[in-house]
Design an enzyme around this catalytic site. Structure first.
Site, PDB file in Angstrom:
ATOM      1  N   HIS A  43     -10.357  33.956  30.039  1.00 34.80           N
ATOM      2  CA  HIS A  43     -10.249  35.221  29.335  1.00 34.80           C
ATOM      3  C   HIS A  43     -11.468  36.114  29.575  1.00 34.80           C
ATOM      4  O   HIS A  43     -11.345  37.315  29.745  1.00 34.80           O
ATOM      5  CB  HIS A  43     -10.087  34.936  27.840  1.00 34.80           C
ATOM      6  N   HIS A  89      -3.058  41.016  23.136  1.00 30.55           N
ATOM      7  CA  HIS A  89      -3.348  40.115  22.021  1.00 30.55           C
ATOM      8  C   HIS A  89      -2.135  39.223  21.805  1.00 30.55           C
ATOM      9  O   HIS A  89      -1.610  39.124  20.702  1.00 30.55           O
ATOM     10  CB  HIS A  89      -3.731  40.900  20.760  1.00 30.55           C
TER      11      HIS A  89
END
Ligand SMILES: Nc1ncnc2c1ncn2[C@@H]1O[C@H](COP(=O)(O)OP(=O)(O)O)[C@@H](O)[C@H]1O
Ligand SMILES: [Mg+2]
Lengths: 761, 227, 85, 85
Positions: A43, A89
């Site tokens: 990430h 998200h």
């Protein structure tokens, strides 16, 4: 437990652990392992994707800031610039839709803020599993408690995720006062386990206000501002870097709860301090929190940073240094300011009721040093922490689609079905006529009106929204005191990528371009979010690479730079992978907002023209999915030369005010596009089509617009199109209050009812 | 004339309202921090829309204790000028007891943002005198807690005194009693409205009806310009 | 059949941020209620329920609280029963 | 000084319509909790308070509840105290 085992537990690979030991020439302690686990997570580090991302074009004459900062920045006119970026998200939203989506909005807003820009618009691209039909007794009652959790089953779960996510975006975006002006929503079983929540934020700034996430100048101070630090989301970034499977439940970080009220004050206070010349750099605390942000700032400035952990204001005084450093508490930012000026910064934040503390300083030694009561408890070279992660040894292999057995039922060519006229006597599927098919398509949740969604979003705050959600292909914002406008759009179709990732990538770019051209704006730059399954799966990686190549080729052909973006991997469960889903956000410049082109039919007697590619296939269409339960078929490759011509000609048409309306043909195909054009004013059309095949009526082949022109300007329109060498065809005339075709007709009211009731929750 | 637009932490229509007053109408306007209590200078005080204090607990429940709101009763009593609460401002004024009734969650339990039609029920006030009685105007709404309710006696009184200024027309978006969208107090100097006039003050956004409301205030009751 | 007055109290899990609780606490302190801490704001759901026994009532309410009234990912709940005459 | 756990329960006045309560009731019935009626949805505010006596604690909480935690136009409240060790 051995140190190695601990490292593995932190999500580091053995190879990564060995790299760390070799570089440090010692074993890292637990805190340092924590630092690496976040900085080296997929990430934060983009370790699997960065070599592919290099394929994307990033240069352009308007580019003031390309990829690598919190957001990309393009120059507009008169020193005005636009900052924009998209962020995913997905995992947090799958776990807790309301808070997951809300904090996603918060995160992307702070990215824009980090550039010194005022956030002026949000867009959201959402993907969920198919919804089950709503029991009639529950229709129209709205939510009760959030999120409602009725019943069981995948359809119910999708419904809960959907309502929860929309409520979360609404809650956060509305409260911070940033209008949500666009986006898209679609539904497919591929997203049942992993919903996608991608949010894009757009900010406005003057050229001279541009800020970067940088620290430099030994002795300068590091400030932490905003909310207090709590035990939220510890290991969030590592969580986002793993598949979403049942057993992670135990590993799940605490749900992060957003506080849009604090966020709003943080925006105002930060925009105030951005005026101070003593501000050197700023960065929001997103995934990774304090373990990553200061290190990244130091890396950009070629310096080191030392922070004093006991200075950090805590929600719970019993937190350990490990927890403090790895916390992903929301609504926090880090600033680097000139030594001696810190007081005036602290004052502004405190005026707004926020925490603000000096937590450290810039040091000459290029390390990230964590001190606790003057003792160094962790120290790692910046260059190792940021960018030192070895690239994993992954290689993409072509999917069996290119040979071998197909994972998808592929349909060769068209279906051979022709839709009939009245009564459907010409062999329409199940004997229905085109109007029944059209109504059914308009009523499918993916194509139908998203009013239920965007009415929950404040889209008029800031009083700049000239074209808002639901009204057009792209939204249009004015800039107070200026002639020009900013057009924005966001979307993508995973089904296309599932069939042909290269073509899907190209189409994602081209469709965004079409959306901007439809309002009359010139596309100027791209942000993207690449949502994929597990990259260690060679087939997934292959589709990733193909998608990027498709996007890159299209962008290069149209001379559009990628200035920011985001990658979200691991969107899969034990049983299901999402479709490869690139989401493209694009910004356009409209030189004069008075030149904007509406989407809908404007007046009876106007002539309807189809511009672009005049024939094609039905593969990959929503139509095939709705009527055949089939997502396969053949996708024709987009002709990028034609796309180039379309850009030029559509801009010329808009500039000469030849268009009374314009709309691109995308999901649902030609009839759906025409129906959408009829909704604005309830005006119908007499269509003059001689091809009634399902390809023609419902195919989603690329490179098409439907426009209208006043009869007296028809020649001027044709002349321009002839000159440009772009194919076109007259397809009808605006008339009455029904769509008429082949001796059959359906009233606009009836179509609108089907469209407006598609998402009644 | 001089106007103030109050800024609470969490206000988000403060700049929009300021823009209309200052830039479109040329009124001398200040953004007034919520800690200010000296209101003497102002002929018009606007409590703008937004989510003051996050609207936590109830919309307006915390902001009503802000120093600037605490200073309002004296300002009103002396008849110094006009107080206008828009959306969150309306919620603050009812919470503070400066306007009767209460604003509660929309009946749908969801936030709603759209342009609505409104009917002018009283055009003999500084706010509405540029409209015709019974005129249908259009203004955007954007709120989650806009359902106006009040005890029966209060409603009777509102009707008797013609304190209801605007009602939702054709469609009641939030379930307000009597379709109430805007009211005034008994002195006729304090106004509260859920719709956002500042969001339809330019032709770019529709009819521009909102501007006439601010122009009305600027010209003073029955067209006598305020100082 | 007996009738019960049921109260389900739902509140944010202790480890989670409760911004509303924080804001309310700050406001209460400013209004003069010093010496307070740990403020949480939650929901109260109150209804009447007919059941054959308190135990049955509690079981059925538990089920619905878990499934619907509270979100187990972020909230905890407690149930209170009172038998009505 | 003693410490108390305070719960303030706020609910819509009985004479007022409670659309949220109605919606929750309908949903509960659909989920199989039959035999329910009169559902109201309100708020729970919970905090710790230091005071010299239960009486003092109650007085001070009363004041803040009236003034702030509940809106008397539409809500009523009740206060519950529990002394902590
Ligand atoms: N999630 C969303 N948030 C805000 N607006 C949305 C959302 N989804 C769709 N819209 C708006 O609804 C309209 C139609 O959406 P869509 O059908 O996806 O457009 P298109 O077919 O042009 O891609 C657009 O104006 C879009 O901005
Ligand atoms: Mg489109």
């Amino acid at each position: 437990m051995s140190r190695l085992e601990l490292a593995l537990q932190h999500g580091l690979s053995q190879r990564e652990y060995e790299t760390i030991c070799a570089s440090l020439q010692r074993e890292p302690n637990e805190l340092e392992l924590g630092l690496f686990s976040l900085n080296w997570s997929e990430h934060c580090s983009y370790k699997s994707s960065k070599r592919f991302l290099k394929l994307l074009p990033t240069a352009g004459k308007r580019v003031l800031q390309g990829p690598g900062e919190n957001a990309g920045v393009l120059e507009l006119e008169n020193d005005w610039c636009v900052a924009f970026k998209v962020e995913s998200h997905n995992h947090p939203s799958a776990v807790e839709p309301f808070n997951g989506a809300a904090t996603g909005v918060g995160g992307i807003i702070r990215d824009i803020l980090s550039m010194g820009a005022r956030p002026i618009a949000l867009l959201d691209s959402l993907r969920f599993g198919d919804l089950t039909p709503q029991p009639p007794s529950r229709r129209g009652k709205g939510e009760c408690l959030t999120p409602p959790r009725f019943g069981e089953g995948p359809g119910e779960r999708s419904r809960q995720l959907f309502t929860g996510v929309v409520a979360g975006i609404s809650h956060y975006g509305n409260c911070v006062g940033v209008p949500t002006v666009g986006g898209d929503v679609s539904f497919d079983d591929a997203y049942t386990d992993n919903c996608l929540v991608n949010v894009m934020c757009v900010g406005l700034l003057k050229r001279s206000q541009l800020k970067r996430a940088i620290a430099h100048g030994v002795g300068n101070k590091i400030l932490l501002v905003g909310a207090r630090t709590g035990r939220d989301g510890i290991h969030g970034a590592t969580f986002a870097s793993e598949d979403l499977v049942g057993e992670t439940e135990a590993k799940r970080p605490n749900v992060q709860v957003g506080d849009p009220f604090t966020a709003k004050s943080l925006i105002e206070a930060t925009l105030e301090v951005c005026q101070f010349p003593e501000l050197i750099g700023l960065q929001d605390l997103g995934a990774g929190g304090l373990s990553t942000a200061p290190a990244e700032m130091a890396a950009r400035g070629n310096v080191g940073i030392a922070i004093d952990i006991e200075e950090i204001p805590l929600r719970d005084p019993t937190m350990t240094p490990y927890e403090i450093l790895l916390s992903e508490s929301q609504e926090r930012m880090v600033l680097c300011v000139k030594a001696g000026s810190e007081q005036k910064f602290l004052q502004i934040y405190r005026k707004w009721g926020l925490e603000a503390t000096v937590i450290g300083e810039v040091i000459a030694e290029r390390v990230y040093r964590i001190r606790h009561e003057s003792r160094t408890i962790a120290e790692v070279p910046i260059s190792l922490l940021v960018g030192g992660v070895p690239e994993p040894d992954l290689s993409p292999i072509p999917s069996p689609k290119e040979g071998g057995e197909s994972p998808l039922p592929l349909r060769e060519g068209g279906t051979g079905v022709r839709w009939g006229g009245a009564g459907g006597e010409v062999g329409g599927k199940n004997g229905r006529s085109w109007r029944e098919a059209l109504k059914q398509l308009l009523h499918s949740p993916t194509i139908g009106s998203k009013r239920w969604v965007y009415e929950q979003y404040d889209h008029t705050v800031q009083t700049n929204t000239v074209i808002g959600p639901g009204a057009h292909d792209a939204a249009l914002l004015r800039v107070k005191g200026e002639r020009f406008g900013i057009a924005v759009t966001m979307g993508g179709n995973g089904r296309y990528c599932q069939i042909d990732p290269y073509e899907g990538g190209a189409r994602a770019v081209c469709e965004a371009v079409h959306n901007l051209l439809s309002v009359g704006a010139e596309p100027i730059g791209i942000t993207d979010c690449l949502n994929f399954a597990n990259p260690t799966d060679p087939e997934v990686l292959w589709s990733f690479e193909q998608t990027i190549r498709g996007m890159a080729d299209a962008a290069r052909a149209l001379e559009l730079p990628f200035v920011s973006g985001n990658v979200s991997f691991y969107n899969q469960s034990e049983t299901r992978k999402i479709y490869p889903t690139p989401i493209v956000g694009m910004v356009g410049l409209l030189k004069d907002i008075e030149l904007r082109v509406p989407m809908g039919f404007q007046g009876e007697g106007d002539l309807i023209y189809l511009i672009g590619k005049l024939s094609g296939k039905v593969g990959g269409s929503e139509y095939l999915k709705v009527f055949y339960g089939d997502i396969g078929g053949e996708l024709e490759r987009t002709d990028l030369e034609l796309e180039r011509q379309l850009v030029t000609v559509m801009l010329a048409l808009a500039e000469r005010r030849l268009l009374h309306s314009a709309h691109d043909v995308s999901e649902g195909g030609l009839l759906v596009a025409l129906a959408e054009k009829s909704f604005a004013r309830g005006l119908g059309a007499r269509l003059e089509l001689d091809d009634l095949s399902e390809e023609y009526l419902f195919g989603e082949w690329p490179s098409r617009f439907v426009v209208t022109v006043a009869p007296e300007r028809e020649d001027a329109l044709k002349e321009l199109l002839d000159e440009a060498g772009v194919p076109y065809q007259r397809v009808g005339i605006v008339a009455g209050d029904a769509l008429e075709l082949g001796g059959d007709g359906v009233s606009v009211t009836e179509l609108r009812r089907a469209y407006e009731t598609a998402l009644e929750l | 004339m001089r106007a103030a637009v109050v800024v609470f932490p969490g206000s988000n229509c403060d700049h929009d309202t300021y823009y209309v007053l200052k830039d479109l109408l040329g009124i001398e306007t200040d953004l007034l921090w919520y800690r200010e209590t000296n209101l003497e200078r102002y002929d018009l005080i606007v409590l703008p829309g937004g989510f003051s204090y996050g609207d936590y607990l109830r919309a307006g429940a915390i902001a009503r204790f802000a120093p600037v709101v605490q200073a309002l009763p004296e300002y009103i009593e002396r008849g110094r000028g006009i107080v206008l609460g828009i959306c969150n401002g309306f919620q603050i004024l009812t919470e503070a007891g400066l306007l009767p009734g209460a604003l509660t969650k929309n009946i749908s339990q969801r936030f709603i943002c759209k342009t609505v039609k409104l009917r002018v029920e009283n055009n003999a006030t500084p706010l509405t005198h540029l409209f015709r009685y019974g005129e249908i105007i259009e203004l955007p709404i954007a709120h989650g807690e806009g359902r106006y309710i009040a005890p029966r006696e209060t409603l009777e009184r509102l009707k008797r005194n013609r304190q209801i200024l605007l009602t939702y027309y054709e469609e009641n978006p939030n379930g307000s009693v009597e379709n109430i969208a805007a009211i005034t107090d008994e002195t006729g100097t304090v106004f509260g409205m859920m719709p956002h006039p500042e969001r339809n003050s330019e032709r770019l956004f529709g009819t521009g009806d909102g501007l006439r409301l601010f122009q009305g205030v600027m010209q003073g009751p029955a067209g006598t310009p305020l100082p | 059949m007996k009738e019960f007055l049921v109260r389900v109290l739902v509140e944010p899990k202790p480890e989670l941020l409760d911004p509303q609780g924080q804001a309310v606490e700050r406001a209460m302190i400013e209004l003069g209620l010093k010496n307070i801490s740990g403020t949480r704001v939650g929901k109260l759901i109150k209804f009447r329920l007919k059941a054959i026994s308190a135990q049955q009532a509690r079981e059925r309410v538990s089920e619905i609280a878990q499934k619907f009234l509270a979100n187990p990912v972020i909230e905890k709940y407690s149930i209170e029963l009172e038998e009505l005459e």
